[in-house]
Design a protein around this motif. Structure first.
Motif, PDB file in Angstrom:
ATOM      1  N   ILE A  22       0.838  -1.200   0.000  1.00  0.00           N
ATOM      2  CA  ILE A  22       0.000   0.000   0.000  1.00  0.00           C
ATOM      3  C   ILE A  22       0.875   1.253   0.000  1.00  0.00           C
ATOM      4  CG2 ILE A  22      -1.642   1.316   1.418  1.00  0.00           C
ATOM      5  CD1 ILE A  22      -2.824  -1.485   2.238  1.00  0.00           C
ATOM      6  N   ALA A  23       1.956   1.222   0.778  1.00  0.00           N
ATOM      7  CA  ALA A  23       2.875   2.366   0.840  1.00  0.00           C
ATOM      8  C   ALA A  23       3.526   2.631  -0.519  1.00  0.00           C
ATOM      9  CB  ALA A  23       3.945   2.125   1.905  1.00  0.00           C
ATOM     10  N   ARG A  34      -6.572  -2.073   1.622  1.00  0.00           N
ATOM     11  CA  ARG A  34      -6.075  -3.427   1.871  1.00  0.00           C
ATOM     12  C   ARG A  34      -6.970  -4.454   1.179  1.00  0.00           C
ATOM     13  NH1 ARG A  34      -4.108  -5.000   7.690  1.00  0.00           N
ATOM     14  NH2 ARG A  34      -2.107  -4.508   6.803  1.00  0.00           N
ATOM     15  N   GLU A  35      -8.287  -4.214   1.185  1.00  0.00           N
ATOM     16  CA  GLU A  35      -9.229  -5.140   0.549  1.00  0.00           C
ATOM     17  C   GLU A  35      -8.986  -5.204  -0.960  1.00  0.00           C
ATOM     18  OE1 GLU A  35     -10.291  -2.579   2.663  1.00  0.00           O
ATOM     19  OE2 GLU A  35     -10.298  -3.953   4.358  1.00  0.00           O
ATOM     20  N   GLN A  36      -8.780  -4.045  -1.557  1.00  0.00           N
ATOM     21  CA  GLN A  36      -8.517  -3.999  -2.992  1.00  0.00           C
ATOM     22  C   GLN A  36      -7.222  -4.750  -3.321  1.00  0.00           C
ATOM     23  OE1 GLN A  36      -7.948   0.008  -4.486  1.00  0.00           O
ATOM     24  NE2 GLN A  36      -8.659  -0.558  -6.511  1.00  0.00           N
ATOM     25  N   LEU A  41      -4.397  -9.929  -5.261  1.00  0.00           N
ATOM     26  CA  LEU A  41      -3.429 -10.973  -4.944  1.00  0.00           C
ATOM     27  C   LEU A  41      -4.039 -12.369  -4.899  1.00  0.00           C
ATOM     28  CD1 LEU A  41      -1.415  -9.074  -2.189  1.00  0.00           C
ATOM     29  CD2 LEU A  41      -0.746  -9.467  -4.576  1.00  0.00           C
ATOM     30  N   LYS A  42      -5.345 -12.464  -4.962  1.00  0.00           N
ATOM     31  CA  LYS A  42      -6.015 -13.768  -4.939  1.00  0.00           C
ATOM     32  C   LYS A  42      -5.743 -14.536  -6.234  1.00  0.00           C
ATOM     33  CE  LYS A  42      -9.629 -12.681  -1.694  1.00  0.00           C
ATOM     34  NZ  LYS A  42      -9.072 -13.423  -0.592  1.00  0.00           N
ATOM     35  N   ALA A  48     -13.492 -13.833  -5.308  1.00  0.00           N
ATOM     36  CA  ALA A  48     -13.214 -12.448  -4.905  1.00  0.00           C
ATOM     37  C   ALA A  48     -12.091 -11.813  -5.730  1.00  0.00           C
ATOM     38  CB  ALA A  48     -12.860 -12.395  -3.429  1.00  0.00           C
ATOM     39  N   PHE A  49     -11.503 -12.567  -6.649  1.00  0.00           N
ATOM     40  CA  PHE A  49     -10.411 -12.058  -7.498  1.00  0.00           C
ATOM     41  C   PHE A  49     -10.875 -10.852  -8.309  1.00  0.00           C
ATOM     42  CE2 PHE A  49      -8.693 -11.955 -11.805  1.00  0.00           C
ATOM     43  CZ  PHE A  49      -7.331 -11.833 -11.567  1.00  0.00           C
TER      44      PHE A  49
END
Length: 161
Positions: A22-23, A34-36, A41-42, A48-49
């Motif tokens: 994220i940084a 974080r959810e995005q 990354l899935k 949920a990808f």
């Protein structure tokens, strides 16, 4: 290779956690949740990808460059709207400050023999007569070589983050 696969591999190679990822986006002024990030990354077959777009991956790579090399003076580069393997390879080369000899050695670690001339053709202007398109196999082997160089403790990235 998909943008999501590249993002997953870079995360694994450098052992980045969610906050570091994220940084890196935020270094370019792009906000990601974080959810995005976790959806990108899935695995591709996970319900949920979510696909990571070219501008999003370009933004991440620009953040990696800023993180590794520092912010350059003047206007910051804009994220490309369309990425190619050549552009991705170039951005990783810049971020890690790799010279042609380094690239040859990294490719050799992955078991791929490629000459300095062949590598330089990947970084030429697309209109140049000696320009060469970076195929998935070359980028995949480069990422594998980076993994062997920076993450010798693991032979394969985990399938899901």
């Amino acid at each position: 290779m998909t943008n999501n696969d590249i993002l997953r591999r870079i995360r694994f190679i450098f052992d980045f956690n969610d906050l570091k990822m994220i940084a890196l986006f935020e270094l370019t002024g792009y906000r990601v949740t974080r959810e995005q990030l976790r959806e990108w990354l899935k695995k591709d077959d996970d319900p949920a990808f979510q696909p990571c777009s070219d501008p999003q991956l370009a933004t991440f790579l620009n953040g990696l460059i800023i993180d590794k090399r520092g912010r350059k003076s003047g206007p910051q580069p804009e994220a490309e709207q369309r990425l190619t393997n050549n552009i991705i390879f170039r951005k990783l080369k810049i971020a890690l400050e790799l010279k042609t000899e380094d690239l040859v050695q990294i490719m050799r670690l992955a078991g791929m023999q490629i000459s300095a001339h062949e590598i330089s053709a990947l970084f030429r202007n697309p209109g140049h007569k000696h320009y060469r398109t970076c195929k998935d196999q070359i980028l995949r082997n480069f990422l594998k070589g980076l993994q062997l160089k920076y993450r010798a403790d693991a032979s394969e990235p985990p399938s899901v983050f």
